[in-house]
Design a protein around this motif. Sequence first.
Motif, PDB file in Angstrom:
ATOM      1  N   UNK A 104       0.864  -1.184   0.000  1.00  0.00           N
ATOM      2  CA  UNK A 104       0.000   0.000   0.000  1.00  0.00           C
ATOM      3  C   UNK A 104       0.899   1.231   0.000  1.00  0.00           C
ATOM      4  N   UNK A 105       0.376   2.346  -0.466  1.00  0.00           N
ATOM      5  CA  UNK A 105       1.143   3.591  -0.472  1.00  0.00           C
ATOM      6  C   UNK A 105       1.516   3.964   0.957  1.00  0.00           C
ATOM      7  N   UNK A 106       2.789   4.273   1.171  1.00  0.00           N
ATOM      8  CA  UNK A 106       3.284   4.619   2.504  1.00  0.00           C
ATOM      9  C   UNK A 106       3.134   6.118   2.730  1.00  0.00           C
ATOM     10  N   UNK A 107       2.525   6.471   3.827  1.00  0.00           N
ATOM     11  CA  UNK A 107       2.366   7.882   4.172  1.00  0.00           C
ATOM     12  C   UNK A 107       3.209   8.223   5.399  1.00  0.00           C
ATOM     13  N   UNK A 108       3.740   9.471   5.447  1.00  0.00           N
ATOM     14  CA  UNK A 108       3.433  10.617   4.575  1.00  0.00           C
ATOM     15  C   UNK A 108       4.308  10.712   3.320  1.00  0.00           C
ATOM     16  N   UNK A 109       5.190   9.704   3.086  1.00  0.00           N
ATOM     17  CA  UNK A 109       6.137   9.803   1.971  1.00  0.00           C
ATOM     18  C   UNK A 109       5.427   9.948   0.617  1.00  0.00           C
ATOM     19  N   UNK A 110       4.415   9.105   0.362  1.00  0.00           N
ATOM     20  CA  UNK A 110       3.728   9.152  -0.929  1.00  0.00           C
ATOM     21  C   UNK A 110       3.039  10.492  -1.140  1.00  0.00           C
ATOM     22  N   UNK A 111       2.406  11.008  -0.092  1.00  0.00           N
ATOM     23  CA  UNK A 111       1.737  12.303  -0.195  1.00  0.00           C
ATOM     24  C   UNK A 111       2.712  13.419  -0.521  1.00  0.00           C
ATOM     25  N   UNK A 112       3.903  13.375   0.074  1.00  0.00           N
ATOM     26  CA  UNK A 112       4.922  14.399  -0.193  1.00  0.00           C
ATOM     27  C   UNK A 112       5.409  14.319  -1.636  1.00  0.00           C
ATOM     28  N   UNK A 113       5.553  13.095  -2.149  1.00  0.00           N
ATOM     29  CA  UNK A 113       6.003  12.902  -3.525  1.00  0.00           C
ATOM     30  C   UNK A 113       4.992  13.486  -4.513  1.00  0.00           C
ATOM     31  N   UNK A 114       3.727  13.133  -4.344  1.00  0.00           N
ATOM     32  CA  UNK A 114       2.699  13.625  -5.275  1.00  0.00           C
ATOM     33  C   UNK A 114       2.541  15.141  -5.180  1.00  0.00           C
ATOM     34  N   UNK A 115       2.670  15.696  -3.987  1.00  0.00           N
ATOM     35  CA  UNK A 115       2.560  17.149  -3.833  1.00  0.00           C
ATOM     36  C   UNK A 115       3.677  17.861  -4.589  1.00  0.00           C
ATOM     37  N   UNK A 116       4.894  17.311  -4.513  1.00  0.00           N
ATOM     38  CA  UNK A 116       6.027  17.918  -5.218  1.00  0.00           C
ATOM     39  C   UNK A 116       5.801  17.907  -6.725  1.00  0.00           C
ATOM     40  N   UNK A 117       5.211  16.844  -7.239  1.00  0.00           N
ATOM     41  CA  UNK A 117       4.953  16.767  -8.675  1.00  0.00           C
ATOM     42  C   UNK A 117       3.810  17.704  -9.072  1.00  0.00           C
TER      43      UNK A 117
END
Length: 366
Positions: free
Chosen positions: A335-348
Amino acid sequence: MTHDAVTPGSRASRRAEAPKRGRKKERRRRRGLKITLLVLLALLLAGGGAAYWMYQDLDGNIQGVDINKALGEDRPEKLPTTGQNLLVLGSDSRAGAENQELGGGGAVSGARSDTALVVHIPEGRTEAVAVSIPRDTLVTRPECTRSDGSTMASAERVMFNSVYSQVGPACVVKTVEKMSGVRIDHYLEINFAGFKDLVDAIGGVTVKVDEPIKDKASGLDLTAGTHKLDGTQSLAYVRTRHGVGDGSDLGRIGLQQQFLLALLTEIKSQDLLGSPTTTYKIANSATKSLTTDEGLASLTSLSEFARSMNGVDPSSMETIMLPVAYDKQDPNRVVAAEPQAGSLWKAIRTDGTIPDSAKKSPATGG
């Protein structure tokens, strides 16, 4: 002042400048020749006879999917300075004897999405970043419309790669947009079973293998070191999973990312003007393996898009795996790991700098 003194405008000065003028003239001649060849190539493609037939032939190879019509207005906002975002899928149909996995118990019916990359190209820059979404990731699939017009209800905890086989490419785009908040501008799908002809057309792709790979399922058997792979070996390379790491899909992602960059680098290094026959073989193999959104579904549109991306050097592309963790209910899924995945998508989404923490995946230990 002696007869040979070098002063501006003197005979000696003119003799000294002659080699420089010659070199400049030669550079201008070569540049002019290249421009002339490009113009001639364009005229040939736009002209009649066999050249026009070849253009029509290549143009007819490209399959188009109307993503915008299928998704409607319920999509993330397109920000004005966020560059281009592409969803690149590697679809894999195992139909036919040569495409069956060895030792896999026979043919695998239907097509499936084995590879998914969200490629972000910032506005006006030469670098890019590619985010891989593991196919075993559990996601929430939004409500989607099938190609026949029927509706498939939203569902939680479905495998990411099942979305493609069950509903189709438009639903994959919608799923990615919902999970990331990133507006996808273009969709490109590469058929793995067909792209082996592309690899053979360019004379193979060179990869560096850090550790020996021996996978009975894919038939791949490579020692550590540098290898130039032909089409059949390349197909096995992007499919292999049992001979890499812990045998899960996560180990294969690194190989696929590496191969993609090697393939793009090899194509970019080809002397496409030097051999029209090779150029046609490459273009024919590439377009036969390609499905795009309607905005790119012609040779002209695809060429214009490729030219606009010409400044992007594949060797400088950063490849990241979506940070994932093993699912607590099913250790065979992630599953998507948070908060890492959220930070990645926000940067993009915001065209920002991707934090180092977003480049580490708990499931792989970093």
